[in-house]
Design an enzyme around this catalytic site. Sequence first.
Site, mmCIF file in Angstrom:
data_model
loop_
_atom_site.group_PDB
_atom_site.id
_atom_site.type_symbol
_atom_site.label_atom_id
_atom_site.label_comp_id
_atom_site.label_asym_id
_atom_site.label_seq_id
_atom_site.Cartn_x
_atom_site.Cartn_y
_atom_site.Cartn_z
ATOM 1 N N SER A 10 19.239 -48.112 6.352
ATOM 2 C CA SER A 10 19.376 -46.659 6.290
ATOM 3 C C SER A 10 18.216 -46.081 5.490
ATOM 4 C CB SER A 10 20.695 -46.288 5.604
ATOM 5 O OG SER A 10 20.644 -44.941 5.186
ATOM 6 N N HIS A 35 18.720 -46.675 10.823
ATOM 7 C CA HIS A 35 19.840 -45.735 10.648
ATOM 8 C C HIS A 35 19.346 -44.476 9.932
ATOM 9 C CE1 HIS A 35 24.206 -44.909 10.184
ATOM 10 N NE2 HIS A 35 23.909 -44.454 8.971
ATOM 11 N N ASP A 37 20.479 -40.789 8.432
ATOM 12 C CA ASP A 37 21.637 -40.014 7.969
ATOM 13 C C ASP A 37 21.317 -38.525 7.940
ATOM 14 O OD1 ASP A 37 23.667 -42.040 7.299
ATOM 15 O OD2 ASP A 37 22.107 -42.777 5.953
ATOM 16 N N MET A 39 22.621 -34.883 7.233
ATOM 17 C CA MET A 39 23.690 -34.198 6.477
ATOM 18 C C MET A 39 23.390 -32.709 6.431
ATOM 19 S SD MET A 39 24.329 -36.835 3.345
ATOM 20 C CE MET A 39 24.156 -38.610 3.555
ATOM 21 N N HIS A 68 23.186 -40.818 12.525
ATOM 22 C CA HIS A 68 24.544 -40.586 12.010
ATOM 23 C C HIS A 68 24.657 -39.122 11.595
ATOM 24 C CE1 HIS A 68 27.552 -41.788 8.550
ATOM 25 N NE2 HIS A 68 28.105 -41.006 9.445
ATOM 26 N N MET A 70 26.384 -36.337 9.987
ATOM 27 C CA MET A 70 27.429 -35.899 9.050
ATOM 28 C C MET A 70 27.340 -34.387 8.972
ATOM 29 S SD MET A 70 26.965 -38.979 6.328
ATOM 30 C CE MET A 70 25.399 -39.421 7.060
ATOM 31 N N MET A 139 33.182 -45.970 8.121
ATOM 32 C CA MET A 139 32.608 -45.659 6.804
ATOM 33 C C MET A 139 33.342 -46.468 5.738
ATOM 34 S SD MET A 139 30.184 -43.593 7.456
ATOM 35 C CE MET A 139 29.717 -43.387 5.725
ATOM 36 N N ASP A 177 29.284 -48.843 7.403
ATOM 37 C CA ASP A 177 28.281 -48.039 6.683
ATOM 38 C C ASP A 177 28.788 -47.703 5.288
ATOM 39 O OD1 ASP A 177 26.270 -46.310 5.942
ATOM 40 O OD2 ASP A 177 26.689 -44.805 7.484
HETATM 41 C C1 DX5 Z 1 26.340 -42.442 3.330
HETATM 42 C C2 DX5 Z 1 25.430 -42.791 4.471
HETATM 43 C C3 DX5 Z 1 24.943 -44.180 4.439
HETATM 44 C C4 DX5 Z 1 24.134 -44.531 3.218
HETATM 45 C C5 DX5 Z 1 24.393 -45.978 2.937
HETATM 46 O O1 DX5 Z 1 26.954 -41.253 3.572
HETATM 47 O O2 DX5 Z 1 26.088 -42.605 5.721
HETATM 48 O O3 DX5 Z 1 24.253 -44.541 5.638
HETATM 49 O O4 DX5 Z 1 22.754 -44.341 3.354
HETATM 50 O O5 DX5 Z 1 23.815 -46.318 1.734
HETATM 51 P P1 DX5 Z 1 24.271 -47.611 0.917
HETATM 52 O O6 DX5 Z 1 24.021 -48.801 1.826
HETATM 53 O O7 DX5 Z 1 23.412 -47.603 -0.289
HETATM 54 O O8 DX5 Z 1 25.727 -47.466 0.621
HETATM 55 ZN ZN ZN Z 2 25.088 -43.422 7.568
#
Ligand code: DX5
Ligand code: ZN
Length: 225
Positions: A10, A35, A37, A39, A68, A70, A139, A177
């Site tokens: 990620s 990956h 993220d 947000m 991903h 969010m 998650m 994740d």
């Molecule tokens: C959290 C994200 C993850 C995050 C994981 O909301 O969706 O993808 O980057 O990070 P680690 O592996 O450090 O928990």
């Molecule tokens: Zn993620």
Amino acid sequence: MALQPLIAPSILSADFARLGEQIAEAEQNGAAWIHIDVMDGHFVPPVTMGQVVVEACRRATTLPLDVHLMVEDPDKMLESFADAGADHIHVHYEASPDLNASLARIRELGCKAGVAINPATPASAITDSLPHADIVLVMSVNPGYSGQTFISEVLPKVSELSEMIAEADLPTAIEIDGGIDAETLPSALAAGVQVFVAGSSVYSHKQGIAAGMQALRNAALQGAH
Ligand code: DX5
Ligand code: ZN
């Protein structure tokens, strides 16, 4: 879908001033997917990356980009993320007003469709969506931040999903994740996870990205035997 354990670093934990190099280093050390993220500051407090970052990642690697979302009400963004170069798009069960329609739209756009579920959401919530999903993203932390502690209570849910998928004879992959490192990976693998997202255990590893990837690969190999 995934026959051997796959690692999906990620980039949320990467050094954004050197993003291309950081993706290349993960790729050279066995990353299967990248990956990303996204947000929106509503579904989760932070605002992170958008379509322009996906476009930049697309130029930096040929690996599948695992996006991903969010975000609240993701439907209006699906096309622009597909256009930006996403290969997989995950939408959250908790944020999608018509989940199966969103998943169908993602497939229509030529991407693999993922449904993400928060730690508190039961497997039964997505029973009807499994045939519409290529990937279930479980998650194992509450979404929003890298570096949180793995919530092992989600593992029975992974086993349950794994059984549901096998019983329905579906090709759906299970991805996990949050809080994945060399210590937590084997228990998730044993529960039925095929794809492991890893942020801080790759990009914040004390000995660097190569060492982080190596530790995860070793954990996956040991767990598989
Ligand atoms: C959290 C994200 C993850 C995050 C994981 O909301 O969706 O993808 O980057 O990070 P680690 O592996 O450090 O928990
Ligand atoms: Zn993620």
